[in-house]
Design a protein around this motif. Structure first.
Motif, PDB file in Angstrom:
ATOM      1  N   GLU A  83       0.907  -1.056  -0.034  1.00  0.00           N
ATOM      2  CA  GLU A  83      -0.168   0.149   0.064  1.00  0.00           C
ATOM      3  C   GLU A  83       0.836   1.281  -0.015  1.00  0.00           C
ATOM      4  N   GLU A  89      -4.091   5.801  -0.766  1.00  0.00           N
ATOM      5  CA  GLU A  89      -3.404   4.605  -0.658  1.00  0.00           C
ATOM      6  C   GLU A  89      -2.608   4.465   0.615  1.00  0.00           C
ATOM      7  N   GLU A 144     -11.356   0.212  -7.537  1.00  0.00           N
ATOM      8  CA  GLU A 144     -10.328   0.583  -8.072  1.00  0.00           C
ATOM      9  C   GLU A 144     -10.180  -0.147  -9.499  1.00  0.00           C
TER      10      GLU A 144
HETATM   11 FE1  OFO Z   1      -4.823   0.148  -1.833  1.00  0.00          FE
HETATM   12  O1  OFO Z   1      -6.228   0.231  -3.115  1.00  0.00           O
HETATM   13 FE2  OFO Z   1      -5.586   0.319  -4.721  1.00  0.00          FE
HETATM   14  O2  OFO Z   1      -3.926  -0.145  -4.441  1.00  0.00           O
END
Ligand code: OFO
Length: 171
Positions: free
Chosen positions: A21, A54, A134
Protein backbone atom coordinates in the motif's frame (compact mmCIF):
# COMPACT_ATOMS: atom_id res chain seq x y z
CA UNK A 1 -5.38 -7.19 24.98
CA UNK A 2 -8.87 -6.86 23.54
CA UNK A 3 -8.43 -9.24 20.66
CA UNK A 4 -6.87 -12.60 20.11
CA UNK A 5 -3.27 -11.93 19.12
CA UNK A 6 -2.37 -12.26 15.46
CA UNK A 7 -0.49 -15.37 14.37
CA UNK A 8 3.11 -14.49 13.46
CA UNK A 9 2.52 -15.60 9.87
CA UNK A 10 -0.56 -13.35 9.59
CA UNK A 11 1.30 -10.40 11.09
CA UNK A 12 4.06 -10.91 8.52
CA UNK A 13 1.57 -11.17 5.64
CA UNK A 14 -0.27 -8.02 6.78
CA UNK A 15 3.01 -6.13 7.05
CA UNK A 16 3.82 -7.15 3.48
CA UNK A 17 0.50 -5.59 2.50
CA UNK A 18 1.48 -2.43 4.43
CA UNK A 19 4.54 -2.29 2.18
CA UNK A 20 2.48 -2.73 -0.98
CA UNK A 21 0.00 0.00 0.00
CA UNK A 22 2.90 2.35 0.78
CA UNK A 23 4.48 1.55 -2.59
CA UNK A 24 1.13 2.21 -4.28
CA UNK A 25 1.00 5.62 -2.65
CA UNK A 26 4.53 6.46 -3.78
CA UNK A 27 3.87 5.17 -7.29
CA UNK A 28 0.76 7.32 -7.74
CA UNK A 29 2.53 10.29 -6.20
CA UNK A 30 5.29 9.98 -8.83
CA UNK A 31 2.63 9.82 -11.56
CA UNK A 32 0.85 12.87 -10.11
CA UNK A 33 4.03 14.93 -10.03
CA UNK A 34 4.94 13.98 -13.61
CA UNK A 35 1.41 14.81 -14.85
CA UNK A 36 1.50 18.18 -13.08
CA UNK A 37 4.83 19.10 -14.65
CA UNK A 38 3.44 18.17 -18.08
CA UNK A 39 0.51 20.59 -17.56
CA UNK A 40 -2.17 17.97 -16.86
CA UNK A 41 -3.39 19.64 -13.69
CA UNK A 42 -6.72 17.82 -13.41
CA UNK A 43 -5.14 14.39 -13.85
CA UNK A 44 -2.46 15.38 -11.33
CA UNK A 45 -5.12 16.33 -8.75
CA UNK A 46 -6.83 12.98 -9.25
CA UNK A 47 -3.55 11.10 -8.82
CA UNK A 48 -2.56 13.11 -5.73
CA UNK A 49 -5.90 12.13 -4.16
CA UNK A 50 -5.37 8.53 -5.18
CA UNK A 51 -1.91 8.56 -3.61
CA UNK A 52 -3.35 9.97 -0.36
CA UNK A 53 -5.96 7.20 -0.29
CA UNK A 54 -3.32 4.51 -0.63
CA UNK A 55 -1.53 5.99 2.36
CA UNK A 56 -4.79 5.74 4.32
CA UNK A 57 -5.07 2.07 3.26
CA UNK A 58 -1.58 1.55 4.68
CA UNK A 59 -2.51 3.30 7.94
CA UNK A 60 -5.65 1.20 8.41
CA UNK A 61 -3.48 -1.92 8.19
CA UNK A 62 -0.88 -0.60 10.63
CA UNK A 63 -3.57 0.30 13.16
CA UNK A 64 -5.25 -3.08 12.76
CA UNK A 65 -1.99 -5.00 13.25
CA UNK A 66 -1.24 -2.98 16.40
CA UNK A 67 -4.79 -3.42 17.73
CA UNK A 68 -4.36 -7.17 17.36
CA UNK A 69 -1.19 -7.30 19.43
CA UNK A 70 1.26 -7.17 16.51
CA UNK A 71 3.59 -4.45 15.30
CA UNK A 72 2.81 -2.54 12.10
CA UNK A 73 6.12 -1.86 10.41
CA UNK A 74 6.72 1.34 8.44
CA UNK A 75 8.60 0.07 5.38
CA UNK A 76 11.56 1.31 3.38
CA UNK A 77 10.39 2.36 -0.06
CA UNK A 78 12.19 2.06 -3.36
CA UNK A 79 12.35 4.95 -5.81
CA UNK A 80 9.30 4.81 -8.11
CA UNK A 81 9.44 5.65 -11.84
CA UNK A 82 10.19 9.32 -12.51
CA UNK A 83 8.97 9.76 -16.08
CA UNK A 84 6.15 8.22 -18.09
CA UNK A 85 5.47 7.95 -21.80
CA UNK A 86 2.03 9.52 -21.78
CA UNK A 87 -1.28 9.61 -19.90
CA UNK A 88 -2.48 6.37 -21.48
CA UNK A 89 0.60 4.58 -20.16
CA UNK A 90 -0.02 5.97 -16.68
CA UNK A 91 -3.52 4.52 -16.46
CA UNK A 92 -2.42 1.21 -17.98
CA UNK A 93 0.15 1.05 -15.17
CA UNK A 94 -2.51 2.01 -12.59
CA UNK A 95 -4.75 -0.83 -13.77
CA UNK A 96 -2.01 -3.45 -13.79
CA UNK A 97 -0.85 -2.29 -10.36
CA UNK A 98 -4.38 -2.53 -8.95
CA UNK A 99 -4.74 -6.04 -10.38
CA UNK A 100 -1.51 -6.97 -8.59
CA UNK A 101 -2.84 -5.49 -5.33
CA UNK A 102 -6.12 -7.42 -5.72
CA UNK A 103 -4.15 -10.64 -6.20
CA UNK A 104 -2.20 -9.98 -3.00
CA UNK A 105 -5.36 -9.14 -1.03
CA UNK A 106 -6.95 -12.37 -2.22
CA UNK A 107 -3.88 -14.33 -1.07
CA UNK A 108 -4.20 -12.68 2.35
CA UNK A 109 -7.88 -13.61 2.55
CA UNK A 110 -6.99 -17.18 1.66
CA UNK A 111 -4.30 -17.21 4.34
CA UNK A 112 -6.84 -16.05 6.96
CA UNK A 113 -9.25 -18.81 6.00
CA UNK A 114 -6.52 -21.40 6.34
CA UNK A 115 -5.56 -19.97 9.76
CA UNK A 116 -9.25 -19.72 10.76
CA UNK A 117 -8.61 -16.05 11.61
CA UNK A 118 -12.13 -14.77 10.99
CA UNK A 119 -11.48 -11.37 12.58
CA UNK A 120 -8.76 -10.52 10.07
CA UNK A 121 -10.84 -12.09 7.34
CA UNK A 122 -13.69 -9.69 8.14
CA UNK A 123 -11.31 -6.72 8.31
CA UNK A 124 -9.98 -7.60 4.84
CA UNK A 125 -13.43 -7.56 3.24
CA UNK A 126 -13.17 -3.76 3.07
CA UNK A 127 -10.05 -4.17 0.91
CA UNK A 128 -11.71 -6.79 -1.28
CA UNK A 129 -14.56 -4.38 -2.05
CA UNK A 130 -12.18 -1.45 -2.51
CA UNK A 131 -10.15 -3.37 -5.09
CA UNK A 132 -13.24 -4.08 -7.18
CA UNK A 133 -13.94 -0.34 -7.26
CA UNK A 134 -10.35 0.58 -8.07
CA UNK A 135 -10.05 -1.88 -10.93
CA UNK A 136 -13.39 -0.69 -12.29
CA UNK A 137 -12.36 2.96 -12.07
CA UNK A 138 -9.02 2.39 -13.84
CA UNK A 139 -10.77 0.38 -16.57
CA UNK A 140 -13.36 3.12 -17.15
CA UNK A 141 -10.66 5.78 -17.36
CA UNK A 142 -8.75 3.67 -19.89
CA UNK A 143 -11.91 3.23 -21.97
CA UNK A 144 -12.31 7.03 -22.10
CA UNK A 145 -8.67 7.55 -23.05
CA UNK A 146 -9.00 5.03 -25.89
CA UNK A 147 -12.06 6.91 -27.17
CA UNK A 148 -10.17 10.22 -27.03
CA UNK A 149 -7.18 8.83 -28.95
CA UNK A 150 -5.12 11.70 -30.39
CA UNK A 151 -7.90 14.31 -30.04
CA UNK A 152 -6.29 17.25 -28.16
CA UNK A 153 -9.65 18.90 -27.42
CA UNK A 154 -10.90 15.63 -25.97
CA UNK A 155 -7.81 15.38 -23.77
CA UNK A 156 -8.32 18.97 -22.58
CA UNK A 157 -11.86 18.14 -21.43
CA UNK A 158 -10.75 14.82 -19.92
CA UNK A 159 -8.06 16.59 -17.90
CA UNK A 160 -10.57 19.17 -16.68
CA UNK A 161 -13.06 16.45 -15.66
CA UNK A 162 -10.44 14.41 -13.81
CA UNK A 163 -9.92 17.30 -11.37
CA UNK A 164 -13.26 16.48 -9.76
CA UNK A 165 -13.55 12.73 -10.38
CA UNK A 166 -13.89 11.05 -7.00
CA UNK A 167 -11.56 8.18 -6.32
CA UNK A 168 -13.80 5.44 -4.93
CA UNK A 169 -13.69 5.14 -1.19
CA UNK A 170 -15.92 3.52 1.41
CA UNK A 171 -14.32 4.80 4.58
FE1 OFO B 1 -5.01 0.24 -1.74
O1 OFO B 1 -6.22 0.26 -3.02
FE2 OFO B 1 -5.39 0.46 -4.68
O2 OFO B 1 -3.91 -0.40 -4.49
Amino acid sequence: MLYKKLAASTEKALNEQVQLEAESSQYYLAMASWAEVQGYNGIAQFLYRHSDEERVHMLKLIRFINDRGGHGIVPTLKQPAVTFKNILEIFELVLSHEILVSTEINKLVDHCLQEKDYTTHTFLQWYVAEQIEEEKMATQILDKLKLIGEDKGGMYIFDRDMATLQTEDRR
